[in-house]
Design an enzyme around this catalytic site. Structure first.
Site, short mmCIF file in Angstrom:
data_model
loop_
_atom_site.label_atom_id
_atom_site.label_comp_id
_atom_site.label_asym_id
_atom_site.label_seq_id
_atom_site.Cartn_x
_atom_site.Cartn_y
_atom_site.Cartn_z
CB SER A 46 -1.06 0.00 1.40
OG SER A 46 -0.19 -0.19 2.47
CG ASP A 84 2.82 -6.43 1.33
OD1 ASP A 84 2.57 -7.82 1.14
OD2 ASP A 84 1.66 -5.83 1.08
CE LYS A 114 0.45 -8.39 3.52
NZ LYS A 114 0.02 -8.27 2.19
CD GLU A 183 -7.30 -6.39 1.96
OE1 GLU A 183 -6.11 -6.72 1.67
OE2 GLU A 183 -7.50 -5.25 1.40
O1 KIV Z 1 -0.42 -3.34 1.88
C1 KIV Z 1 -1.15 -3.43 2.67
O2 KIV Z 1 -1.45 -2.22 3.39
C2 KIV Z 1 -1.90 -4.54 2.97
C3 KIV Z 1 -3.03 -4.43 3.82
C4 KIV Z 1 -4.01 -5.47 3.77
C5 KIV Z 1 -2.83 -4.26 5.48
O3 KIV Z 1 -1.47 -5.48 2.73
#
Ligand code: KIV
Length: 282
Positions: A46, A84, A114, A183
């Protein structure tokens, strides 16, 4: 306090102690989040929208994730930091995916990664886990699929769709994922997943029955007055006071009331012999 380990976080979840996760993208805000007692910080893709001005997460690159994750890691000591995996960083073959996951830990210092994906990604999860890379799976709404989905609709709203998400959860757990991010799915589906897996579930827009919750920092702080998603809870409304502070600064520079002597360095006797300025600049 050292960063919580995966077994510690899992033990807390199994004792029914809710886990708190927040996104963070830079040192200043990561430090504040850690000081507030947030258990783990997600350097989410994000970042594309919150920091980089993109309309979606799709343009975010691995290099950008490493850049932001290392800033968050450098600023923190007691939060578990999750990096992420961005769009296309794990889709072009497992060797490439594993290498990128390893970079998140080795180059940026993340404690976990993640990624968005379900049962079909089980062997990637197992390879990461075998290599010592802790993986959090992200199921339900997967924002990297927004081009296919035509936006960000809730997932799992029929019995078949809910079953597919539950199957994904079980497959990721069996493959070695240490936690799952759920989510935008019905609370009942998130509750059923949380009951059936033995790893923590972290929800966003998925109701109160998960082992923990995650929110996007900018939503919680009210930093974007034009974007207030339903799943977000705004704990502060910082956009307006920040705008006002900037406006006051601009106006004081323009009307010459800033800076004053208080913010200025005076040379004093050391400047003896240096030509004195003329005019109203003194
Ligand atoms: O990238 C992000 O902010 C997410 C949200 C679902 C928390 O993966």
């Amino acid at each position: 306090m050292p960063r919580p380990t995966i077994p510690e976080l899992q033990a807390r979840a199994s004792r029914n102690e809710p886990l708190v996760m927040l996104t963070a993208y830079d040192s200043t805000f990561a430090r504040l989040a850690e000081a507030a007692g947030i258990d783990f910080l997600l350097v989410g893709d994000s970042v594309g929208m919150t920091q980089l001005g993109h309309a979606s997460t799709v343009p975010v690159t691995m290099e950008q994730m490493l850049h932001h994750t290392s800033a968050v890691v450098r600023a923190t000591q007691s939060a578990h930091v999750v990096c992420d995996m961005p769009f296309m960083s794990y889709h072009c073959g497992e060797d490439d995916a594993l290498r990128n996951a390893g970079r998140a830990m080795q180059e940026a210092g993340a404690q976990s990664i993640k990624f968005e994906g379900g049962a079909r990604w089980a062997s990637f999860v197992t390879r990461c886990t075998d290599a010592g890379i802790p993986v959090m799976g992200h199921i339900g709404l997967r924002p990297q699929q927004s081009s296919l989905l035509g936006g960000y609709p809730a997932q799992g709203r029929t019995a078949e769709a809910a079953q597919r998400i539950l199957d994904d959860a079980l497959a990721l757990e069996a493959a070695g994922a240490w936690a799952l991010l759920l989510e935008k799915m019905p609370s009942e589906v998130a509750a059923a997943i949380t009951e059936q897996v033995n790893i923590p579930t972290i929800g966003i827009g998925s109701g109160p029955h998960c082992s923990g919750q995650v929110q996007v920092m900018h939503d919680v702080l009210g930093l974007d007055a034009t974007f207030r998603p339903r799943h977000a809870h705004q704990y502060a409304d910082l956009a307006e006071p920040i705008r006002q502070a900037f406006a006051q600064y601009a106006s004081e520079v323009k009307d010459k009331s800033f800076p004053t002597d208080k913010q200025s360095v005076r040379g004093g006797e050391g400047l003896a012999g240096f030509p004195k300025p003329r005019g109203d600049a003194t």
